[in-house]
Design a protein around this motif. Structure first.
Motif, PDB file in Angstrom:
ATOM      1  N   CYS A   1       0.682  -1.203   0.233  1.00 67.38           N
ATOM      2  CA  CYS A   1       0.243   0.028   0.141  1.00 67.38           C
ATOM      3  C   CYS A   1       0.788   1.431   0.324  1.00 67.38           C
ATOM      4  N   LYS A   2       1.663   1.434   0.517  1.00 71.53           N
ATOM      5  CA  LYS A   2       2.365   2.292   0.917  1.00 71.53           C
ATOM      6  C   LYS A   2       3.353   2.352  -0.566  1.00 71.53           C
ATOM      7  N   LYS A   3       3.257   1.562  -1.293  1.00 70.34           N
ATOM      8  CA  LYS A   3       4.538   1.398  -1.980  1.00 70.34           C
ATOM      9  C   LYS A   3       3.777   1.997  -3.318  1.00 70.34           C
ATOM     10  N   ILE A   4       2.380   2.449  -3.671  1.00 67.98           N
ATOM     11  CA  ILE A   4       1.072   2.563  -4.138  1.00 67.98           C
ATOM     12  C   ILE A   4       1.325   4.026  -4.656  1.00 67.98           C
ATOM     13  N   GLU A   5       1.035   4.111  -2.875  1.00 68.16           N
ATOM     14  CA  GLU A   5       0.649   5.747  -2.460  1.00 68.16           C
ATOM     15  C   GLU A   5       1.800   6.428  -2.721  1.00 68.16           C
ATOM     16  N   ASP A   6       3.081   6.092  -2.582  1.00 74.35           N
ATOM     17  CA  ASP A   6       4.374   6.904  -2.794  1.00 74.35           C
ATOM     18  C   ASP A   6       4.300   7.022  -4.178  1.00 74.35           C
ATOM     19  N   LEU A   7       3.720   5.927  -5.484  1.00 81.52           N
ATOM     20  CA  LEU A   7       4.056   6.347  -6.661  1.00 81.52           C
ATOM     21  C   LEU A   7       2.889   7.214  -6.970  1.00 81.52           C
ATOM     22  N   GLY A   8       2.236   7.610  -6.268  1.00 80.98           N
ATOM     23  CA  GLY A   8       1.938   8.975  -6.537  1.00 80.98           C
ATOM     24  C   GLY A   8      -0.259   8.360  -6.928  1.00 80.98           C
ATOM     25  N   TYR A   9      -0.277   7.121  -6.604  1.00 81.79           N
ATOM     26  CA  TYR A   9      -1.974   6.616  -6.031  1.00 81.79           C
ATOM     27  C   TYR A   9      -2.062   6.357  -5.277  1.00 81.79           C
ATOM     28  N   ARG A  10      -3.820   6.048  -5.224  1.00 86.11           N
ATOM     29  CA  ARG A  10      -4.301   5.387  -3.416  1.00 86.11           C
ATOM     30  C   ARG A  10      -4.259   4.350  -3.567  1.00 86.11           C
ATOM     31  N   ALA A  11      -4.480   3.479  -2.172  1.00 89.03           N
ATOM     32  CA  ALA A  11      -4.397   1.689  -1.988  1.00 89.03           C
ATOM     33  C   ALA A  11      -5.557   1.717  -1.564  1.00 89.03           C
ATOM     34  N   HIS A  12      -6.197   0.379  -2.628  1.00 92.08           N
ATOM     35  CA  HIS A  12      -7.807   0.041  -1.316  1.00 92.08           C
ATOM     36  C   HIS A  12      -8.100  -1.470  -0.703  1.00 92.08           C
ATOM     37  N   ALA A  13      -6.762  -1.388  -0.115  1.00 90.86           N
ATOM     38  CA  ALA A  13      -6.649  -3.015   0.537  1.00 90.86           C
ATOM     39  C   ALA A  13      -8.309  -3.321   1.031  1.00 90.86           C
ATOM     40  N   MET A  14      -8.479  -4.757   0.261  1.00 85.84           N
ATOM     41  CA  MET A  14      -9.512  -5.166   0.472  1.00 85.84           C
ATOM     42  C   MET A  14      -9.227  -6.791   1.094  1.00 85.84           C
ATOM     43  N   PRO A  15      -9.157  -6.761   2.306  1.00 83.54           N
ATOM     44  CA  PRO A  15      -9.143  -8.254   2.847  1.00 83.54           C
ATOM     45  C   PRO A  15     -10.592  -9.213   2.713  1.00 83.54           C
ATOM     46  N   GLY A  16     -10.336 -10.377   1.635  1.00 88.56           N
ATOM     47  CA  GLY A  16     -10.903 -11.488   2.039  1.00 88.56           C
ATOM     48  C   GLY A  16     -11.144 -12.284   2.814  1.00 88.56           C
ATOM     49  N   SER A  17     -11.572 -13.639   2.859  1.00 86.73           N
ATOM     50  CA  SER A  17     -11.261 -14.985   3.339  1.00 86.73           C
ATOM     51  C   SER A  17     -10.429 -15.388   3.515  1.00 86.73           C
ATOM     52  N   GLU A  18      -9.951 -15.353   2.009  1.00 86.44           N
ATOM     53  CA  GLU A  18      -8.929 -16.388   1.322  1.00 86.44           C
ATOM     54  C   GLU A  18      -7.418 -14.852   1.338  1.00 86.44           C
ATOM     55  N   ARG A  19      -7.726 -14.381   0.549  1.00 86.70           N
ATOM     56  CA  ARG A  19      -6.504 -13.190   0.186  1.00 86.70           C
ATOM     57  C   ARG A  19      -7.209 -12.030  -0.148  1.00 86.70           C
ATOM     58  N   THR A  20      -6.180 -11.606   0.451  1.00 88.89           N
ATOM     59  CA  THR A  20      -6.673  -9.318   0.613  1.00 88.89           C
ATOM     60  C   THR A  20      -5.936  -9.137  -0.949  1.00 88.89           C
ATOM     61  N   ALA A  21      -7.185  -8.141  -1.472  1.00 88.12           N
ATOM     62  CA  ALA A  21      -6.614  -7.612  -2.758  1.00 88.12           C
ATOM     63  C   ALA A  21      -6.431  -5.673  -2.545  1.00 88.12           C
ATOM     64  N   ILE A  22      -5.961  -5.523  -3.895  1.00 92.30           N
ATOM     65  CA  ILE A  22      -5.034  -4.005  -2.565  1.00 92.30           C
ATOM     66  C   ILE A  22      -5.681  -3.041  -4.457  1.00 92.30           C
ATOM     67  N   GLY A  23      -7.086  -2.622  -4.344  1.00 94.66           N
ATOM     68  CA  GLY A  23      -6.865  -1.432  -4.979  1.00 94.66           C
ATOM     69  C   GLY A  23      -6.351  -0.577  -5.928  1.00 94.66           C
ATOM     70  N   ILE A  24      -6.135  -0.185  -6.912  1.00 96.27           N
ATOM     71  CA  ILE A  24      -4.865   0.677  -6.952  1.00 96.27           C
ATOM     72  C   ILE A  24      -6.131   2.269  -7.725  1.00 96.27           C
ATOM     73  N   THR A  25      -6.180   3.245  -7.377  1.00 97.64           N
ATOM     74  CA  THR A  25      -7.438   4.330  -8.328  1.00 97.64           C
ATOM     75  C   THR A  25      -6.459   5.690  -8.621  1.00 97.64           C
ATOM     76  N   GLY A  26      -6.590   6.222  -8.835  1.00 97.10           N
ATOM     77  CA  GLY A  26      -6.033   7.666  -8.873  1.00 97.10           C
ATOM     78  C   GLY A  26      -5.380   8.029 -10.625  1.00 97.10           C
TER      79      GLY A  26
END
Ligand code: PEP
Ligand code: MN
Length: 364
Positions: free
Chosen positions: A18-43
């Motif tokens: 998430c930090k890396k995504i934000e450092d690249l100038g985007y927004r990170a949205h961590a979405m925890p699931g029962s099996e794994r976490t997905a991180i959406g990138i917007t911006g």
């Protein structure tokens, strides 16, 4: 773009990505699931520079999300979103159906408490009522404003129901989020993008009604606006769209329920009151809504519909709402879902205000 983390990725690894995504100038949205976490990138305007992310510890793969909505999409989160409320078993999107009921508008303390007692007794876990009313005519009743919100806060205290009420602009939203448990955004505001973004910065769940002429994609994009600001607790609400049919106020589009569920993980409820505009059609369409797989209902109820200051024609009498709940409970059972029985607080507390006590508050 979506970063899919490995099943056993640690929280630290998720945070680092998430930090890396934000450092690249985007927004990170961590979405925890029962099996794994997905991180959406917007911006991002174009392609995200994938190279550095792909190599980070805990990352399984990067997936391009081709749809215009991302955070709303099942690509980002496969399992249904369940919105919970501390201190109750009520949910939106869980196995139990959410039932939201109450008058169109809060007209007085007495009116609101009488209706609240009735719908709570019938099993509604959420009480609705407008304190700010978006009316077609500027001369129609516009709602009691903050006084209406205070009345609803009293109803939460007395009956234990959670409060759903509409914000019509940024100013009312600030007050609504203070008093309510769920912020409703009305059909007329479904594409009020500044209001959607403001709701997206709130901590309270948002119930988003479908615009009168909104396509499915526009509906989902409106939800995306809220989520893109960091509020992932969005409930969609089908309330009918404008068609040439004139036997009902709107045409309730029940096929949107499975259509949404295919594309999105968000819960969806149905409002057959605005969807039909006619009292005699509310119960049949409620049955149909549950049968089609909706996660709940929003129904207008008034103890004196002929005296209602708004939407009396589509408001059920409390006894009709009791019957609706009985019928809906049976249909829910067929689908392996449940509808709460008698309102817990009303049943458990013999001292709970009765109709006659509410009618004469001065006696206390
Ligand atoms: C309401 O819920 O009272 C309302 C005004 O609904 P809609 O925005 O769907 O017209
Ligand atoms: Mn209404």
């Amino acid at each position: 773009m979506l970063v899919v983390m490995r099943a056993h990725a640690t929280e630290e690894q998720v945070r680092a990505v998430c930090k890396k995504i934000e450092d690249l100038g985007y927004r990170a949205h961590a979405m925890p699931g029962s099996e794994r976490t997905a991180i959406g990138i917007t911006g991002n305007q174009g392609e995200v520079e994938a190279g550095t992310l792909e190599e980070m510890p805990g990352v399984q793969e990067l997936i391009r999300v081709s749809k215009p909505y991302k955070l709303v999409s099942r690509d980002v989160k496969q399992e249904n979103t369940v919105i919970r409320f501390p201190g109750t078993s009520a949910t939106f999107g869980g196995q139990g159906l959410a039932v939201v009921a109450g008058p169109c508008a809060i007209e007085s303390r007495e009116q609101a408490l009488i209706v609240a007692e009735q719908v709570c007794r019938a099993g509604a876990q959420f009480f609705r009522g407008g304190a700010y009313k978006p009316r077609t005519s500027p001369y129609s009743f516009q709602g009691l404003g903050e006084e209406g919100l205070q009345i609803m806060a009293e109803i939460r205290e007395t009956f234990g129901m959670k409060i759903v009420t509409e914000a019509i602009d940024n100013e009312s939203l600030a007050l609504v989020e203070e008093y309510a448990d769920v912020i409703q955004i009305g059909a007329r505001n479904m594409q009020n993008f500044s209001l959607l973004k403001r709701a997206g910065r709130s901590k309270k769940p948002v119930l988003l009604k479908r615009g009168m002429s909104a396509t499915l994609e526009e509906f989902l994009m409106a939800a995306e606006y809220v989520m893109s600001e960091g509020n992932y607790n969005v409930i969609l609400c089908e309330r009918g769209v404008r068609t040439f049919a004139d036997h009902t106020r709107n045409t309730l589009d029940l096929s949107v329920v499975p259509a949404v569920q295919r594309l999105s993980h968000l819960p969806i409820v149905v409002d057959p009151s605005h969807g039909t505009g006619k009292r005699n059609k509310v119960t049949p369409l409620s049955r149909a809504a549950i049968a089609v797989g909706a996660d709940g209902l929003m129904v207008e109820v008034h103890h004196q519909p002929d005296r209602a200051l708004s939407d009396g024609m589509q408001s059920l009498y409390p006894e009709q709402f009791d019957e609706l709940m009985t019928q809906v409970r049976q249909i829910a059972g067929v689908l392996g879902r449940t509808v709460p029985a008698i309102g817990a607080r009303v049943a458990a507390a013999p001292g709970t205000a009765t109709r006659s006590e509410i009618a004469s508050p001065a006696a206390h």
